[in-house]
Design an enzyme around this catalytic site. Structure first.
Site, PDB file in Angstrom:
ATOM      1  N   GLY A 695      21.650  59.240  36.702  1.00 35.22           N
ATOM      2  CA  GLY A 695      20.496  59.711  37.471  1.00 35.22           C
ATOM      3  C   GLY A 695      20.487  61.223  37.533  1.00 35.22           C
ATOM      4  N   GLY A 697      18.759  64.163  39.955  1.00 29.17           N
ATOM      5  CA  GLY A 697      17.939  64.417  41.123  1.00 29.17           C
ATOM      6  C   GLY A 697      17.672  65.895  41.279  1.00 29.17           C
ATOM      7  N   PHE A 699      19.046  67.958  43.101  1.00 29.42           N
ATOM      8  CA  PHE A 699      20.175  68.859  43.329  1.00 29.42           C
ATOM      9  C   PHE A 699      21.319  68.646  42.352  1.00 29.42           C
ATOM     10  CE2 PHE A 699      17.730  70.207  46.615  1.00 29.42           C
ATOM     11  CZ  PHE A 699      17.488  69.265  47.583  1.00 29.42           C
ATOM     12  N   GLY A 700      21.109  67.870  41.350  1.00 30.56           N
ATOM     13  CA  GLY A 700      22.186  67.698  40.381  1.00 30.56           C
ATOM     14  C   GLY A 700      22.063  66.387  39.643  1.00 30.56           C
ATOM     15  N   VAL A 702      23.920  62.603  38.476  1.00 25.36           N
ATOM     16  CA  VAL A 702      24.874  61.592  38.918  1.00 25.36           C
ATOM     17  C   VAL A 702      25.434  60.893  37.684  1.00 25.36           C
ATOM     18  CG1 VAL A 702      25.249  59.598  40.387  1.00 25.36           C
ATOM     19  CG2 VAL A 702      23.515  61.275  41.005  1.00 25.36           C
ATOM     20  N   LYS A 724      28.470  62.566  41.872  1.00 30.48           N
ATOM     21  CA  LYS A 724      27.254  63.374  42.018  1.00 30.48           C
ATOM     22  C   LYS A 724      27.663  64.838  41.871  1.00 30.48           C
ATOM     23  CE  LYS A 724      23.426  64.090  45.199  1.00 30.48           C
ATOM     24  NZ  LYS A 724      22.846  63.608  46.449  1.00 30.48           N
ATOM     25  N   ASP A 828      14.524  61.681  53.378  1.00 24.73           N
ATOM     26  CA  ASP A 828      14.122  61.503  51.973  1.00 24.73           C
ATOM     27  C   ASP A 828      14.247  60.043  51.550  1.00 24.73           C
ATOM     28  OD1 ASP A 828      13.163  62.234  49.546  1.00 24.73           O
ATOM     29  OD2 ASP A 828      15.031  63.143  48.827  1.00 24.73           O
TER      30      ASP A 828
END
Ligand code: NAG
Ligand code: NAG
Ligand code: NAG
Ligand code: NAG
Ligand code: NAG
Length: 941
Positions: A695, A697, A699-700, A702, A724, A828
């Site tokens: 994944g 996202g 902010f970074g 995974v 993550k 979120d």
């Protein structure tokens, strides 16, 4: 004169010739008519497999199968056509055989009503229509067949009443209408059937009383009225029918007392069946004078008082006095009758002896060893005391030995060794003690051995399991000890093994899997220890498995999933641990119990809920091992890190400020597990390989990482975690990282992602590297399930799964909002942040935006991060600069909730023109729900 004589002679001769010629012509016509009638009969009935293929026009009908003719004139006298599978109705064409004596169409498939014109069949003597499907009433016109001797209509579907007209058949000897549907009473006119020897009305619906007129049947020998609804008493006139040989009235509602001089009158009586009625009073002592009786069944009535002395009944073969209220003494306790020894005077022809279910006391009846022909001996359900006589062993033909529910004591004699017949031995519910005799093993014929509820001790002899005929073994409720012998597995035909409530110990041998036809296995309430052998899963016929109240340990074998016929499973109160197998077999059972096993859990939500088990924390143990490694590794890592940093710092041309200022865990990370090194992560994710990227996202990224753990270096195992890795190029990422660390440090909930540890290190390029290590969720996130990239991939959630996910997310929110101090707002919530484990249980993750709500309204929010969520999920008030609130989360939760059932993103094109998802939803009429709902929901309907 001479001439006159001559003329006369000539005339006489002529006349005789003429007469003979004429009668011959008549005969020929009749014979021809019979032949035609036979052919037309053949034509009208259905005849399978050419049963009547010999019936052809070019042969004489008198030679045809089943046909016999009169010696003169070839007229059909007898039709004998049984067991041919003939069908059709009995039409009038049969009435043309006017010379017929015998009509036997028994055991065929004839149906419908009889349409014969019996008035034309004046010569009929025998009618046998037994076992067909003929219905309608019995024609009264049969009474015109004055020569009738036998009328057999049994096993058909006749209904209505018996016609009283039949009473005029003076020559009738046999009348049998049993097993039909006849109603009404027995006509009194039947008392006129003076030739009758056999009357069988059994198994009809006949009501009312037995007419006393039947006592006039002076030739009656066989009188069978069982299985009707007769009431009242047996008229005493019937007992006076001296010709009577057989009398049965079982299964009626007859009552009253037996006359005192019963069975003195019919000196020929051999069989008397009065069972299953409501006869009462005492059994008259005079019965023993009926010395000819061979079969006597008085069972299931209300007889009371003492058992008569049977000493004179020298011919008795069958005696059943069971289920009455007979006692050992008179009601007045006036005279103790030595009935126990009186039995010994019975004939040695005795085959069946039953005095079960009475109120009898005293010791086991004596003298049974002389009954060499005894097949069954039932004295169960009385109050007999004392020991079972050893000489029972001499009864070699015994097949049923039933003494259960008495108060017999002492040891079980070695009676089994010489039993040569298949037998059932029921001695349960006594006070028998001592060991189970080893000689059992020599009796290869026992089918049922029931010794439950005694005081037996010692071990279960291995020899029992040599009895290859044994199907039912019940040794429960005794004091047996030692293991259940492993030889039990030799008995492939065992169906029931109940050894519950003993003191058995040891392990359950894996050989139990050999009992492939076992339907019930009850080992409960013993001290059996060790694991449940997986071979129990081979007992595929098993319906009941009860291992409760033992000391079984270890996991429940997965093999139990194979037990597809299981109806009851009880594993409660053992020391079982680990995960309950997921097979649906554990859900379909009506009765399952696993309570009282402290170590059990379930990985399957449905099963967990059903069995009231906690959810498995399968990683708890592994995590503990990981923790140990981490603790020891942390020091080393730190050391290496320092060396690395030192070397790095010494590198020429590199700025010193690359050294991580936050080399020590920040205060906000206190309480989290010790960190793991960058190189560990690099190794685990194969250098952040693309195939491990699960994944990306805000902010970074995974990654999926496979970490090797070991406990004390002895065993190594793999553990998969989600890593993550923060993209520190993004300014907000660091804040997000801390927010997440801080948030997760404080919370624990089964529907929240758990952080295993963090990594706070420097990467191979010398840049800061920060990562969170979390539980790996094999099923990915909800977004992937709702909107698979490939719609044909078949990824689909059932409505139940969707509902469960919604409940999981809601409980996580509930926890964050109401059970955390201070309350936490996720900020979120969206399908991408709802992760699913292997059991499709939801875990809310990504707390990068989460924040604590100020405890006092005056306090300003500590964070001023601009973004408060994802487009489409942000509560409208946030857009207007509103503060984070639990209500905002609730709004956000509503959107995925809708999505789950309609599978449309809030950013979907169809919602453009200001029609947001929630508005869209409320605009839809409830009638149209099917149109907007996710079509995959209806896939299974
Ligand atoms: C039976 O006999 C009658 C006359 O007695 C005749 O009309 C009829 O056809 C015969 N039926 C058969 C089947 O032969
Ligand atoms: C007799 O059986 C036939 C079928 O074989 C059925 O059609 C008819 O209704 C039955 N009659 C009576 C009185 O039960
Ligand atoms: C007897 O009659 C009852 C109804 O009166 C019917 O239910 C039952 O099936 C009949 N039995 C036979 C064997 O025809
Ligand atoms: C079994 O039968 C044999 C002879 O057939 C006899 O010797 C033996 O005593 C019998 N056993 C018992 C327990 O009665
Ligand atoms: C044994 O006896 C008990 C009690 O009478 C009964 O419940 C059970 O069904 C019997 N078991 C067998 C296998 O006959």
């Amino acid at each position: 004169m001479e001439h006159l004589h001559f003329l006369l002679l000539v005339f006489t001769i002529f006349q005789t010739r003429l007469y003979l010629g004429m009668s011959k012509m008549g005969c020929l016509e009749g014979a021809r008519a019979d032949k035609e009638a036979l052919l037309s009969f053949k034509f009208q009935v259905t005849v399978p497999q050419n049963a009547l293929s010999g019936w052809t026009r070019n042969s004489s009908h008198c030679t045809w199968y089943g046909v016999s003719c009169s010696s003169k004139g070839s007229r059909v006298q007898s039709l004998h056509l049984s067991w041919l599978g003939l069908g059709g109705t009995l039409g009038p064409q049969l009435s043309n055989f006017t010379f017929l004596h015998t009509l036997n169409l028994s055991h065929n498939l004839f149906h419908g009503q009889i349409q014969l014109e019996f008035s034309r069949l004046q010569l009929l003597q025998q009618i046998d229509l037994k076992n067909n499907f003929i219905n309608g009433t019995i024609p009264a016109i049969l009474s015109t067949c004055h020569n009738l001797e036998t009328l057999r209509l049994e096993e058909n579907r006749f209904s209505g009443k018996l016609p009283p007209e039949l009473g005029s058949l003076q020559k009738l000897k046999t009348l049998s209408v049993s097993i039909n549907n006849l109603t009404g009473s027995i006509p009194r006119t039947f008392g006129n059937l003076s030739s009758l020897t056999s009357l069988n009305l059994a198994r009809n619906q006949s009501l009312a009383e037995i007419p006393s007129e039947l006592g006039c049947l002076r030739n009656l020998q066989y009188f069978q009225l069982s299985g009707n609804h007769l009431t009242g008493e047996i008229p005493s006139s019937v007992y006076n029918v001296s010709s009577l040989f057989f009398l049965s009235v079982t299964q009626n509602n007859l009552g009253g007392k037996l006359p005192n001089d019963i069975v003195q009158a019919p000196p020929n009586l051999r069989q008397l069946y009065l069972a299953q009625n409501s006869f009462e009073g005492i059994v008259p002592g005079s019965i023993s004078n009926a010395s000819g009786i061979e079969y006597l069944d008085l069972s299931m009535n209300r007889f009371h008082g003492p058992v008569p002395l049977f000493g004179n009944m020298k011919k008795l073969i069958w005696l059943n006095l069971g289920s009455n209220f007979l006692s050992s003494t008179t009601a007045l306790n006036f005279q103790l009758i030595d009935y126990l020894t009186s039995f010994a005077n019975l004939s040695s022809n005795l085959q069946h002896f039953c005095i079960a279910n009475n109120l009898l006391t005293g010791s086991f009846p004596q003298g049974f060893d002389k009954f060499h022909n005894l097949i069954s001996l039932s004295i169960e359900q009385n109050a007999f005391t004392g020991e079972i006589p050893k000489n029972i062993a001499k009864l070699k033909k015994l097949q049923s030995f039933s003494v259960f529910q008495n108060m017999l004591s002492g040891e079980i004699p070695d009676i089994f060794g010489n039993l040569t017949q298949p037998s059932d031995d029921q001695m349960d519910n006594n006070k028998l003690s001592g060991k189970i005799p080893n000689s059992l093993g020599f009796c290869q014929q026992i089918e049922t051995l029931n010794l439950t509820s005694n005081r037996l001790n010692g071990s279960i002899p291995n020899e029992i399991f040599r009895v290859s005929s044994l199907t039912n073994l019940n040794l429960s409720h005794n004091k047996l000890w030692g293991p259940l012998p492993s030889e039990v597995g030799n008995l492939k035909q065992l169906q029931v093994v109940d050894v519950s409530d003993n003191q058995l110990s040891g392990n359950l041998a894996a050989s139990i899997g050999g009992c492939v036809t076992l339907q019930l296995l009850n080992l409960s309430k013993n001290n059996i220890s060790g694991g449940i052998p997986g071979s129990v899963g081979k007992l595929t016929s098993l319906e009941v498995l009860d291992l409760s109240f033992n000391k079984f340990s270890g996991p429940i074998p997965r093999d139990l999933e194979n037990l597809q016929y299981l109806k009851k499973l009880n594993l409660s109160f053992n020391h079982l641990e680990g995960e309950v197998p997921k097979g649906k077999v554990f859900l379909n059972l009506s009765l399952t119990s696993v309570q009282g096993n402290n170590g059990l859990c379930s990985g399957d939500q449905e099963i967990a809920r059903y069995l009231e088990l906690p959810q498995c924390k399968t990683r708890a143990i592994k995590r503990y091992h990981l923790l140990k490694i981490l603790v020891s590794a942390a020091g080393v890592t730190l050391f290496l890190c320092l060396i690395f940093c030192f070397l790095w710092a010494l590198r020429p041309g590199k700025k010193k400020n690359k050294v991580d200022k936050d080399g020590e865990p920040s205060p906000s990370l206190k309480g989290l597990l010790p960190m793991i090194s960058y190189s560990d992560i690099r190794l685990a994710t194969s250098n952040f390989a693309a195939e491990n990227l699960i994944g990306k996202g805000g902010f970074g990224s995974v990654y999926k990482g496979s970490f090797i753990t070991s406990d004390n270096g002895a065993n190594t195992s793999n553990i998969t975690l989600a890593v993550k890795a923060l993209d520190l190029q993004q300014s907000k990422a660091l804040q997000s990282f801390f927010a997440e660390c801080e948030t997760l440090r404080n919370i624990r909930h089964r529907n929240l992602m758990k952080i295993i540890t963090s990594c706070f290190s420097i990467d191979h390029k010398g840049d800061q590297f920060k990562a969170l290590l979390m539980e790996f969720m094999p099923s990915g996130n909800l977004d992937r399930w709702l909107y698979p990239e490939d719609m044909e991939s078949g990824l689909s959630l059932s409505s139940l799964q969707r509902l469960n996910i919604a409940i999981d997310v809601a409980s996580a929110m509930e926890y964050l909002h109401n059970d955390c101090e201070p309350p936490i707002v996720h900020c979120d919530l969206k399908p991408a942040n709802v992760l699913l484990d292997e059991n499709m249980a939801a875990h809310v993750g990504d707390f990068g935006l989460a924040r604590f709500l100020p405890q006092h309204p005056s306090q300003e929010e500590s964070s001023t991060i601009g973004v408060k969520g994802s487009i489409g999920y942000i509560a409208p008030e946030y857009g207007l600069g509103g503060k984070s609130s639990t209500s905002g989360d609730v709004y956000s939760f509503g959107i995925p909730l809708l999505e789950m059932f309609i599978a449309k993103r809030p950013t979907d094109g169809m919602f453009k023109e200001g029609l947001s998802l929630n508005q869209f939803e409320s605009a839809v009429d409830s009638d149209q729900a099917f149109e907007i709902a996710d079509p995959r929901l209806f896939k299974d309907f």
